[in-house]
Design an enzyme around this catalytic site. Structure first.
Site, PDB file in Angstrom:
ATOM      1  N   TYR A  48       0.822  -1.217   0.000  1.00 56.09           N
ATOM      2  CA  TYR A  48       0.000   0.000   0.000  1.00 56.09           C
ATOM      3  C   TYR A  48       0.854   1.264   0.000  1.00 56.09           C
ATOM      4  O   TYR A  48       0.401   2.309  -0.458  1.00 56.09           O
ATOM      5  CB  TYR A  48      -0.900   0.038   1.246  1.00 56.09           C
ATOM      6  CG  TYR A  48      -2.228  -0.644   1.088  1.00 56.09           C
ATOM      7  CD1 TYR A  48      -2.306  -1.987   0.748  1.00 56.09           C
ATOM      8  CD2 TYR A  48      -3.416   0.046   1.299  1.00 56.09           C
ATOM      9  CE1 TYR A  48      -3.541  -2.618   0.630  1.00 56.09           C
ATOM     10  CE2 TYR A  48      -4.649  -0.574   1.183  1.00 56.09           C
ATOM     11  CZ  TYR A  48      -4.697  -1.898   0.844  1.00 56.09           C
ATOM     12  OH  TYR A  48      -5.913  -2.521   0.731  1.00 56.09           O
ATOM     13  N   LYS A  83       2.857 -15.400   2.621  1.00 55.34           N
ATOM     14  CA  LYS A  83       3.055 -16.140   1.370  1.00 55.34           C
ATOM     15  C   LYS A  83       4.554 -16.435   1.284  1.00 55.34           C
ATOM     16  O   LYS A  83       5.235 -16.050   0.325  1.00 55.34           O
ATOM     17  CB  LYS A  83       2.549 -15.291   0.192  1.00 55.34           C
ATOM     18  CG  LYS A  83       2.467 -16.033  -1.140  1.00 55.34           C
ATOM     19  CD  LYS A  83       1.379 -17.094  -1.195  1.00 55.34           C
ATOM     20  CE  LYS A  83       1.451 -17.868  -2.503  1.00 55.34           C
ATOM     21  NZ  LYS A  83       0.515 -19.010  -2.541  1.00 55.34           N
ATOM     22  N   ASP A 104      -3.299 -18.325   0.824  1.00 50.25           N
ATOM     23  CA  ASP A 104      -4.325 -19.000   0.018  1.00 50.25           C
ATOM     24  C   ASP A 104      -5.025 -20.083   0.844  1.00 50.25           C
ATOM     25  O   ASP A 104      -6.252 -20.239   0.807  1.00 50.25           O
ATOM     26  CB  ASP A 104      -3.743 -19.563  -1.290  1.00 50.25           C
ATOM     27  CG  ASP A 104      -2.467 -20.361  -1.093  1.00 50.25           C
ATOM     28  OD1 ASP A 104      -1.869 -20.307   0.009  1.00 50.25           O
ATOM     29  OD2 ASP A 104      -2.047 -21.048  -2.043  1.00 50.25           O
ATOM     30  N   ASP A 150      -6.409  -6.858   4.322  1.00 46.19           N
ATOM     31  CA  ASP A 150      -7.539  -6.193   3.669  1.00 46.19           C
ATOM     32  C   ASP A 150      -8.508  -7.247   3.146  1.00 46.19           C
ATOM     33  O   ASP A 150      -9.724  -7.197   3.397  1.00 46.19           O
ATOM     34  CB  ASP A 150      -7.017  -5.318   2.519  1.00 46.19           C
ATOM     35  CG  ASP A 150      -8.135  -4.646   1.747  1.00 46.19           C
ATOM     36  OD1 ASP A 150      -9.070  -4.148   2.393  1.00 46.19           O
ATOM     37  OD2 ASP A 150      -8.079  -4.639   0.501  1.00 46.19           O
ATOM     38  N   ASP A 154     -12.298  -8.826   5.033  1.00 44.09           N
ATOM     39  CA  ASP A 154     -13.611  -8.810   4.369  1.00 44.09           C
ATOM     40  C   ASP A 154     -14.227 -10.207   4.388  1.00 44.09           C
ATOM     41  O   ASP A 154     -15.414 -10.383   4.673  1.00 44.09           O
ATOM     42  CB  ASP A 154     -13.477  -8.360   2.901  1.00 44.09           C
ATOM     43  CG  ASP A 154     -13.750  -6.867   2.730  1.00 44.09           C
ATOM     44  OD1 ASP A 154     -13.524  -6.114   3.694  1.00 44.09           O
ATOM     45  OD2 ASP A 154     -14.181  -6.466   1.632  1.00 44.09           O
TER      46      ASP A 154
HETATM   47  C1  IPM Z   1     -10.366  -1.007   4.037  1.00 41.28           C
HETATM   48  C2  IPM Z   1     -10.629  -0.442   2.668  1.00 41.28           C
HETATM   49  C3  IPM Z   1      -9.455   0.448   2.271  1.00 41.28           C
HETATM   50  C4  IPM Z   1      -8.198  -0.431   2.258  1.00 41.28           C
HETATM   51  C5  IPM Z   1      -9.602   1.178   0.927  1.00 41.28           C
HETATM   52  C6  IPM Z   1     -10.893   1.984   0.868  1.00 41.28           C
HETATM   53  C7  IPM Z   1      -8.421   2.063   0.626  1.00 41.28           C
HETATM   54  O1  IPM Z   1     -10.829  -1.469   1.755  1.00 41.28           O
HETATM   55  O2  IPM Z   1     -10.254  -0.208   4.980  1.00 41.28           O
HETATM   56  O3  IPM Z   1     -10.292  -2.221   4.167  1.00 41.28           O
HETATM   57  O4  IPM Z   1      -7.912  -1.087   1.261  1.00 41.28           O
HETATM   58  O5  IPM Z   1      -7.511  -0.460   3.270  1.00 41.28           O
HETATM   59 MG    MG Z   2     -10.942  -3.407   2.643  1.00 42.81          MG
END
Ligand code: IPM
Ligand code: MG
Length: 356
Positions: free
Chosen positions: A138, A186, A218, A242, A246
């Site tokens: 990032y 990884k 993975d 990230d 999710d």
């Molecule tokens: C998160 C979001 C952010 C990230 C984006 C919006 C830049 O997906 O906070 O997880 O990738 O960190």
């Molecule tokens: Mg995210």
């Protein structure tokens, strides 16, 4: 000692959900002092930058930051791209405030057990993803186009120091839970992952009270679906975190209800932190009192716990949220037959009255 909280409501449903979180926090701790500032698209429209200097200054002199959400289609094509809310506000806040430790709990709220796409198979999940937040791909340099635009370069860099400090936080959190860390990397391919694994292994040897295992990313993505209950603390780098956070949150069925904390170094009494719901700005339902404020309210609970050392206050909020859901109140996102549809404000108020 005054406790200053900067409130950055942001865009879309941000203002509605943060208003409820502030209401709940005031009810639990009347000594908290709140101050608002602009961020994201709202700030861009106002003065041309998604993170104005005055907002950043307010955050720096506060003890904690409560953030709603930033971004929306209106600002997706802002040029130059570094002025878009996600990069210009969110990533900038993380970097400027040194928020290297991102804590993302993924916990099934019992009344919503059946909302998981895995249905009963997931069972009651209770894990925390500890994501490194200010390093890796990032933020690595160089990041550029080459060959007249035909080639693109991103760079992934990690130092021993960066891995050590996030791992330290993971050990601390693991000690408040089941004492288990799965470090995800990884290492069969990436040099940064091999460094990550070495550093975490060294620390594991020095901290034998916590059980540390290593898993390739993975495989972890697969294990999360196969048997999510095996995880206590997942420790991982920025981009893997990230993606996995999710996935983990979706498995709980509570995606729109989960809070997060982004922490920096210890200060006297607690850690400086930025607290925000993991959901986005949901511009399609903004301003309609349809948003679910629970993620923002639970982010407030995390603030009490990590920044102000008020575990009791945090637990009171969490219990009130669960009771309110148990009583059958639902915002539109989680409404199902047999439950009672309420607005954003009604949900906030119902939680306040159940604070006990
Ligand atoms: C998160 C979001 C952010 C990230 C984006 C919006 C830049 O997906 O906070 O997880 O990738 O960190
Ligand atoms: Mg995210």
């Amino acid at each position: 000692m005054p406790k200053h909280v900067a409130v950055l409501a942001g865009d879309g449903i941000g203002p509605e959900v943060t208003a409820e979180a502030v209401k709940v926090l005031r009810a639990v701790d009347p000594t908290l002092e709140f101050e608002d500032a602009l961020v994201g698209g709202a700030a861009y429209d106002d003065g041309g930058h998604p993170l104005p200097a005055s907002t950043l200054d307010l955050c720096k002199k506060s003890d904690a930051v409560l953030l709603g959400a930033v971004g929306g289609p209106k600002w997706d094509h802002v040029e130059p791209a570094h002025l878009r809310p996600e990069v210009g506000a969110l990533l900038a806040l993380r970097a400027e405030l040194h928020l290297f430790a991102n804590v993302r709990p993924a916990k099934t709220l019992k009344p919503l057990l059946n909302a998981s796409p895995l249905k009963g198979a997931a069972g009651l999940v209770d894990m925390v993803v500890m994501r490194e937040l200010t390093g890796g791909i990032y933020f690595g340099q160089p990041r550029e186009r080459r060959d007249g635009g035909k080639t693109a370069v991103d760079t992934c860099i990690y130092s021993v120091h960066e891995v050590e400090r996030i791992a330290e936080q993971a050990f601390m959190i693991a000690r408040t839970r089941r004492h288990e860390i799965v470090s995800v990397d990884k290492a069969n391919v990436l040099e940064t992952s091999r460094l990550w694994r070495e550093v975490v292994s060294d620390m594991a040897a020095k901290n034998p009270d916590v059980k540390v295992t290593h898993m390739l990313v993975d495989n972890c993505a697969m294990q999360l679906v196969r048997n999510p209950q095996q995880f206590d603390v997942i420790l991982t780098e920025n981009m893997f975190g990230d993606i996995l956070s999710d996935e983990a949150s979706m498995i709980t069925g509570s995606l729109g209800l989960l809070p997060s904390a982004s922490l920096s170094a210890m200060r006297e009494g607690g850690m400086f932190g930025l607290y925000e719901p993991i959901h986005g700005s949901a511009p399609d339902i903004a301003g309609q009192q349809r948003a679910n404020p629970i993620a923002a309210i639970l982010s407030g609970a995390m603030m009490l716990r990590y920044t102000f050392g008020d575990n009791e206050g945090a637990t009171r909020i969490e219990a009130a949220v669960e009771e309110t859901l148990d009583a059958g109140l639902r915002t539109a996102d989680i409404f199902e037959k047999g439950t009672r549809l309420v607005s954003t404000q009604e949900m906030g108020q119902a939680i306040v009255t159940r604070l006990g």
